[in-house]
Design an enzyme around this catalytic site. Structure first.
Site, PDB file in Angstrom:
ATOM      1  N   TYR A   1       0.836  -1.190   0.000  1.00 22.98           N
ATOM      2  CA  TYR A   1       0.000   0.000   0.000  1.00 22.98           C
ATOM      3  C   TYR A   1       0.881   1.254   0.000  1.00 22.98           C
ATOM      4  CZ  TYR A   1      -3.704  -3.267   1.185  1.00 22.98           C
ATOM      5  OH  TYR A   1      -4.590  -4.313   1.164  1.00 22.98           O
TER       6      TYR A   1
ATOM      7  N   ASN B   1     -12.506  -1.448  -5.060  1.00 21.21           N
ATOM      8  CA  ASN B   1     -12.320  -1.761  -6.476  1.00 21.21           C
ATOM      9  C   ASN B   1     -13.541  -2.520  -7.002  1.00 21.21           C
ATOM     10  OD1 ASN B   1     -11.431  -2.669  -8.987  1.00 21.21           O
ATOM     11  ND2 ASN B   1      -9.977  -4.127  -8.140  1.00 21.21           N
TER      12      ASN B   1
ATOM     13  N   CYS C   1      -6.402  -5.909  -7.588  1.00 21.29           N
ATOM     14  CA  CYS C   1      -6.232  -5.497  -6.195  1.00 21.29           C
ATOM     15  C   CYS C   1      -5.680  -6.629  -5.335  1.00 21.29           C
ATOM     16  CB  CYS C   1      -7.543  -4.955  -5.629  1.00 21.29           C
ATOM     17  SG  CYS C   1      -8.954  -6.041  -5.840  1.00 21.29           S
ATOM     18  N   HIS C   2      -5.747  -7.865  -5.818  1.00 17.07           N
ATOM     19  CA  HIS C   2      -5.181  -8.995  -5.075  1.00 17.07           C
ATOM     20  C   HIS C   2      -3.657  -8.923  -5.020  1.00 17.07           C
ATOM     21  CE1 HIS C   2      -5.342 -10.345  -9.303  1.00 17.07           C
ATOM     22  NE2 HIS C   2      -4.270 -11.073  -9.010  1.00 17.07           N
TER      23      HIS C   2
ATOM     24  N   GLU D   1      -0.727 -16.904 -10.053  1.00 16.48           N
ATOM     25  CA  GLU D   1       0.054 -15.988 -10.878  1.00 16.48           C
ATOM     26  C   GLU D   1       1.561 -16.220 -10.749  1.00 16.48           C
ATOM     27  OE1 GLU D   1      -0.961 -11.874 -10.469  1.00 16.48           O
ATOM     28  OE2 GLU D   1      -2.967 -12.168 -11.288  1.00 16.48           O
TER      29      GLU D   1
END
Length: 165
Positions: free
Chosen positions: A96, A119, A127-128, A154
């Site tokens: 953040y 979001n 946002c993950h 990912e």
């Protein structure tokens, strides 16, 4: 005019919402800040062909960056945060504080977190990929289990559908 459809994913059903044919929402089951169902408009698959195609390619590990037109309703600050989220590379994370720095306001990490939580188009606006300053997993509107699984996927550490923790 709003329309919606629901598709299956390795992370549970996803509700896609369009406003005048432009994607404006992607919501998970039990998502925090999920709008009421009646605000999603009529059921209609028509405006979602590109979104469904890109999501299926993403979940198959064949797509790393979405190229969909989006209509994101939010404050100017929220839209700036969501734009910055789209710059986080696939398989990577940012804190953040890093996002606040990138927005030119290092003291705004808490505001970045609040905007991140609002979001309206999860996964596509990733946002993950936002974590705590120490790299720990912190809040996620779709739940920490989904966040963990998305990041795991990912990073190439497994299939799109590892068991829920």
């Amino acid at each position: 005019m709003k329309q919606h459809t629901v598709i299956d994913s390795p992370y549970g059903p996803l509700t896609l919402v369009a406003d005048d044919g432009v994607l404006c929402g992607l919501y998970m089951t039990d998502q925090r800040h999920r709008p009421p169902e009646e605000s999603f408009g009529d059921p209609d698959d028509t405006p979602f062909a590109a979104a469904v195609e890109q999501l299926r390619a993403y979940f198959a590990g064949e797509l790393r960056e979405f190229t969909l037109d989006l209509r994101l309703a939010g404050t100017p600050f929220q839209r700036r945060v969501w734009q910055e989220l789209r710059r986080i590379p696939y398989g990577e994370t940012r804190s953040y504080g890093h996002l606040a720095d990138a927005l030119g306001n290092p003291a705004a990490s808490r505001a970045v977190g609040l905007a991140n939580g609002r979001n309206p188009v999860g996964i596509i606006v990733p946002c993950h990929r936002v974590v705590g300053a120490d790299g720990s997993l912190t809040g996620y509107g779709g739940g920490l289990d989904r966040k963990r699984r998305l990041l795991h996927f990912e990073r190439g550490a497994g299939s799109a559908n590892p068991p829920l923790c």
